[in-house]
Write a protein that holds these residues in place. Structure first.
Motif, short mmCIF file in Angstrom:
data_model
loop_
_atom_site.label_atom_id
_atom_site.label_comp_id
_atom_site.label_asym_id
_atom_site.label_seq_id
_atom_site.Cartn_x
_atom_site.Cartn_y
_atom_site.Cartn_z
N ALA A 7 0.83 -1.20 0.00
CA ALA A 7 0.00 0.00 0.00
C ALA A 7 0.87 1.25 0.00
O ALA A 7 1.68 1.45 0.89
N GLY A 8 0.70 2.05 -1.01
CA GLY A 8 1.35 3.37 -1.08
C GLY A 8 2.86 3.34 -1.03
O GLY A 8 3.49 4.24 -0.47
N LEU A 9 3.47 2.31 -1.62
CA LEU A 9 4.91 2.16 -1.53
C LEU A 9 5.63 3.19 -2.41
O LEU A 9 5.34 3.32 -3.60
N SER A 10 6.58 3.92 -1.81
CA SER A 10 7.36 4.90 -2.56
C SER A 10 8.83 4.73 -2.24
O SER A 10 9.20 4.31 -1.15
N ARG A 17 11.88 9.85 -8.30
CA ARG A 17 10.91 8.95 -7.67
C ARG A 17 10.89 7.64 -8.42
O ARG A 17 10.26 7.54 -9.47
N ASP A 20 6.29 5.44 -6.82
CA ASP A 20 5.48 6.56 -6.36
C ASP A 20 4.09 6.06 -5.97
O ASP A 20 3.22 5.93 -6.81
N GLY A 21 3.92 5.72 -4.71
CA GLY A 21 2.61 5.32 -4.21
C GLY A 21 2.05 4.08 -4.89
O GLY A 21 0.92 4.08 -5.35
N ASP A 23 0.40 0.50 -5.19
CA ASP A 23 -0.45 -0.48 -4.50
C ASP A 23 -0.43 -1.78 -5.30
O ASP A 23 -0.45 -1.74 -6.52
N ALA A 57 8.39 5.35 1.81
CA ALA A 57 7.07 5.46 2.42
C ALA A 57 6.24 4.26 2.00
O ALA A 57 6.58 3.56 1.05
N GLY A 58 5.15 4.03 2.71
CA GLY A 58 4.25 2.95 2.36
C GLY A 58 4.43 1.75 3.27
O GLY A 58 5.34 1.71 4.10
N SER A 59 3.55 0.76 3.10
CA SER A 59 3.62 -0.41 3.97
C SER A 59 3.32 -1.67 3.18
O SER A 59 2.73 -1.62 2.10
N LYS A 207 4.65 4.52 -11.16
CA LYS A 207 3.27 4.49 -10.66
C LYS A 207 2.52 3.31 -11.25
O LYS A 207 2.92 2.76 -12.28
#
Lengths: 506, 305
Positions: A7-10, A17, A20-21, A23, A57-59, A207
């Motif tokens: 989820a939302g991995l950056s 980048r 970029d976010g 999923d 970022a992200g999980s 993305k």
């Protein structure tokens, strides 16, 4: 059951980048293909899942529990196995020793199970470095499966395989999924996706461009990958993307005498045997000859013999009647022989030097002031013209090579070789590797133009479709020998070459 | 004649003992991909600390303990620089050696002022075995440190075998750190352990020089033996038993310089001293078998993606 949820991995590198976010949801029991052009972020995503890099970022969660590996060891412990784009086997160790590095108990029993279930038998006592790439890939898969992972991630695993080996690999992926495992197959070849995937996710520019896709037709996927309709896709690209239908160029009559002649070239292997064995090859002006074959069958050595990096143990290289077998690279350049090496980072350019210097390093004599000083200004303005002409995306002629993307580095190297005057012969190894779709088009167009202008062209590539669309004749390298030339436009050429690539007599 | 031969052999084995210790550690470290040129500095520091410890406490064993700690300390610096900070291994090695030479020479001026001999190790002949003609005195009339050297060399040679997981793990790290990392091997830990092991064995080698050989510390007492240990690893083509042989050979080559006058061979001594280095040059230039260093030697590890 959801095996992997991202989820939302950056991931950012400085201002770039890479992801970029993103999923992504992977169900257990499925083969999930992640598609994208080179530079879309596929490998970065793999490294994040495999614990080789920490996302910005992200999980992620794995079978419902939070998953944030900080190093590969933690990913392995969590039940994630990776098969990397570049093999991760120690080539000086034997297969058995490489497998023992994993420290799993009951190795023999596990190996037997894998051999039974998936037909994955490996030669335990052979040194990895001596094995053909297809076998190495199998060892890699066995290594990944030894720990009985819950999630298997394969990063562009088919790049170095012949058609039969690709089939075997895809079958294995399918079986693992049928056994309830989750498989993530990262690729840029659409043909493979259609054959094995249940679901596909397309990445573009870091993305997600499309997710949960079950319509796996090329018409549906290509626009998502390249961000524009597929209509204007050159036929060569279809080959590069692994689509089944390849448009072969028209047969042309080549009636001139050969200008490049390799006669009886042999290079012995240090441990015994041959890297190249009695190789003969003739190319006429204006002709494009392709060398097909699974990597590691002598193509690298063939290019080295042409570039002068390797002096053959026997045989001669002649260009326009001049014997270049033992000539220095400078002599070869002067004779009009341009070579684009396979490994552009190490052999094609000096990454620390700027673009202009890389373009003119072999011709510094043409940019002199007062006989001793270098006319940097003239050099840079000439380089600026080249950058524009070849559509190289670079900050400027003074930017270091290392600041350019791989595709643009390739364009620089190609531009340098194409600028030879006269260009009598161009030899290019894997000229489109790592290039995005637009760049492939440009590079292949320039190679065609060079041939049209009268240069003899040799192209080494592992992409069969690309060779068929580009070349007049194709020879196949297998275990250091070259096959008879096959006319690309002849009926059945594709199958014939595919057979020769795996050593079967057509 | 046989007396001279016996002399050469026992001298050779004696001189080989510190080499064996140092190159045993160095071999492990290089197999794990770290080139410790600082093995010379580790030995020198070990010799100094050994001598100082023995003088202060009056016990040779305490001296050996000091040497061990000193070797480990230099190794720790080398490991931090080359593994954690990923500094150039050759530069850090040479710098560490220069530092060790300066520091021990200065320390010697302060400590060893009276020139008296130190408490050291005496030869411990093994009954019966040491009576064997020719090789008896060479192999079975050594000091405790000499025996230890052989034991350590044998243990490491055995332990490096790829039959053991750790031997395999060390080789994997030395060949290809990224692959080893992806197999889940603790790359940095293995490299640290290998460098520290070199520190320990090189410290012992220094103690052997100061406490079993000379019974005193003199400026630059190692005089390049550490470098010779690195060379022995190269001449041994990064394999254990050939490295042991190379050490013994270098020891005998050094012993020749003392024996040459006795056999009426009037070669200038400085020329004889060069023998091991000439052999080393030949070895490195590929005349003595084909050398192949571990692919990852001197390549720092970073988990780049």
């Amino acid at each position: 059951m959801i095996a992997l949820e991202i989820a939302g991995l950056s991931k950012t590198y400085g201002s770039v980048r890479a992801l970029d976010g993103v999923d992504l949801t992977v169900e257990a029991g499925t083969v999930h293909c992640v598609l994208g052009e080179n530079g879309a972020g596929k490998s970065t995503l793999c490294h994040a899942v495999g614990g080789s890099l920490t996302p910005s970022a992200g999980s992620m969660s794995l079978f419902g529990t939070r998953y944030a590996p900080r190093r590969p060891k933690e990913a392995i412990a969590a039940g994630v196995a990776m098969v990397h784009q570049h093999f991760s086997l120690v080539s000086t160790l034997t297969v058995a020793e490489n497998l023992r590095l994993l420290r799993v108990g009951g190795l023999a029993a596990r190996l037997e199970r894998l051999a039974d279930r998936y037909g994955l038998a490996v030669p335990l006592d052979e040194t990895v470095g001596d094995l053909p790439l297809g076998v190495r890939q199998r060892v890699e898969i066995v290594k990944a499966l030894l720990r009985e992972p819950r999630l298997l991630v394969l990063d562009e695993p088919t790049g170095v395989l012949g058609p039969a080996e690709v089939d075997a690999l895809l079958t294995t992926c399918r079986r693992i999924a049928d056994d309830g495992g989750a498989v993530v197959l990262v690729t840029h070849k659409l043909g493979e996706v259609a054959r094995v995937a249940d679901v596909a996710t397309v990445l573009r520019g870091g993305k997600v461009a499309g997710s949960g896709l079950t319509d796996l037709s090329a018409d549906n996927l290509i626009p998502l990958m390249i961000g524009r309709p597929a209509d204007d896709l050159a036929p060569v690209l279809a080959g590069t993307l692994g689509l089944s239908e390849v448009v072969v160029r028209d047969e042309r009559a080549i009636d001139q005498a050969p200008v490049l002649s390799l006669r009886d070239i042999s290079v012995t292997r240090p441990g015994g045997g041959y890297l190249l064995e009695n190789v003969d090859l003739d190319i006429a002006p204006g002709e494009i000859v392709g060398v097909a074959g699974v990597e590691g069958n002598g193509q690298t050595e063939l290019i080295h013999v042409l570039s002068g990096a390797l002096v053959p143990d026997a045989g001669t290289v002649e260009l326009a009647g001049e014997d270049l077998t033992r000539a220095t690279p400078a002599r070869r350049t002067a004779a009009g022989l341009g070579v684009v090496p396979e490994d552009r980072h190490h052999e094609g350019c000096v990454p620390e030097l700027d673009v202009a210097t890389n373009l003119y390093l072999g011709r510094l004599g043409e940019y002199r002031r007062f006989h001793v000083l270098l006319d940097k200004k003239a050099m840079r303005s000439a380089a600026t013209a080249v950058i524009e002409k070849h559509g190289i995306s670079a900050p400027g002629p003074a930017a270091p090579m290392s600041a350019l993307s791989g595709g643009n580095q390739q364009k620089v190297v190609l531009a340098r070789e194409l600028a030879l005057d006269p260009l009598v012969c161009l030899a290019a190894a894997q000229p489109t590797r790592g290039l995005d779709v637009g760049a492939v088009d440009a590079v292949l167009g320039r190679i065609r133009a060079a041939a049209a202008a009268g240069a003899a062209v040799l192209v080494v590539s592992s992409e069969l479709g690309e060779l068929l669309a580009l070349c007049d004749r194709v020879v196949v390298a297998y275990r250091g020998k070259l096959s008879e030339a096959i006319v690309a436009a002849a009926p059945g050429a594709h199958d014939k070459i595919a057979h020769l690539m795996i050593g079967a007599t057509a | 004649m046989s007396a001279v031969l016996e002399e050469i052999l026992s001298g050779g084995v004696r001189l080989a003992a510190p080499l064996l210790l140092a190159s045993a550690g160095e071999l492990v470290s290089e197999r794990a991909g770290v080139l410790n040129l600082s093995v010379e500095g580790m030995m020198l520091t070990g010799a100094f600390a050994g001598a100082a410890g023995a003088m202060v406490t009056g016990s040779a064993v305490a001296g050996v303990a000091c040497a061990l700690v000193a070797g480990l300390l230099v190794a720790l610096i080398q490991a931090i620089l080359s593994v954690t900070l990923r500094a150039d291994q050759i530069v850090t090695g040479i710098t560490a050696n220069a530092l060790a030479l300066g520091a021990t020479t200065y320390g010697a001026r302060l400590l060893f002022t009276d020139g008296s001999s130190l408490e050291g190790f005496a030869a411990l002949p093994i009954p019966v075995l040491s009576e064997i003609p020719l090789i008896g005195p060479a192999l079975f009339e050594q000091t405790a440190l000499g025996y230890l050297a052989f034991a350590v060399a044998a243990a490491l040679a055995f332990g490096l075998s790829r039959r053991f997981t750790w031997g395999l793990a060390i080789d994997a790290v030395g060949e290809d750190t990224l692959t080893a990392d992806r197999c889940g091997l603790p790359v940095r830990l293995i490299r640290y352990a290998a460098v520290l092991l070199t520190g320990a064995t090189a410290g012992l080698a220094g103690a052997d020089l100061a406490l079993a050989e000379v019974h005193a510390f003199s400026d630059n007492i190692t005089g390049g033996v550490g470098y010779l240990a690195v060379v022995a690893v190269i001449a041994g083509r990064w394999r254990a038993w050939p490295t042991v042989l190379a050490c013994l050979f270098f020891g005998v080559a050094q012993a020749l310089q003392f024996a040459a006058p006795a056999v009426g061979l009037h070669v200038p001594a400085p020329l004889l001293v060069t023998i091991p280095y000439v052999i080393a040059l030949l070895a490195v230039s590929g005349l003595v078998g084909r050398s192949r260093a571990p692919s990852g030697l001197t390549v720092p590890f970073a988990r780049t993606a």
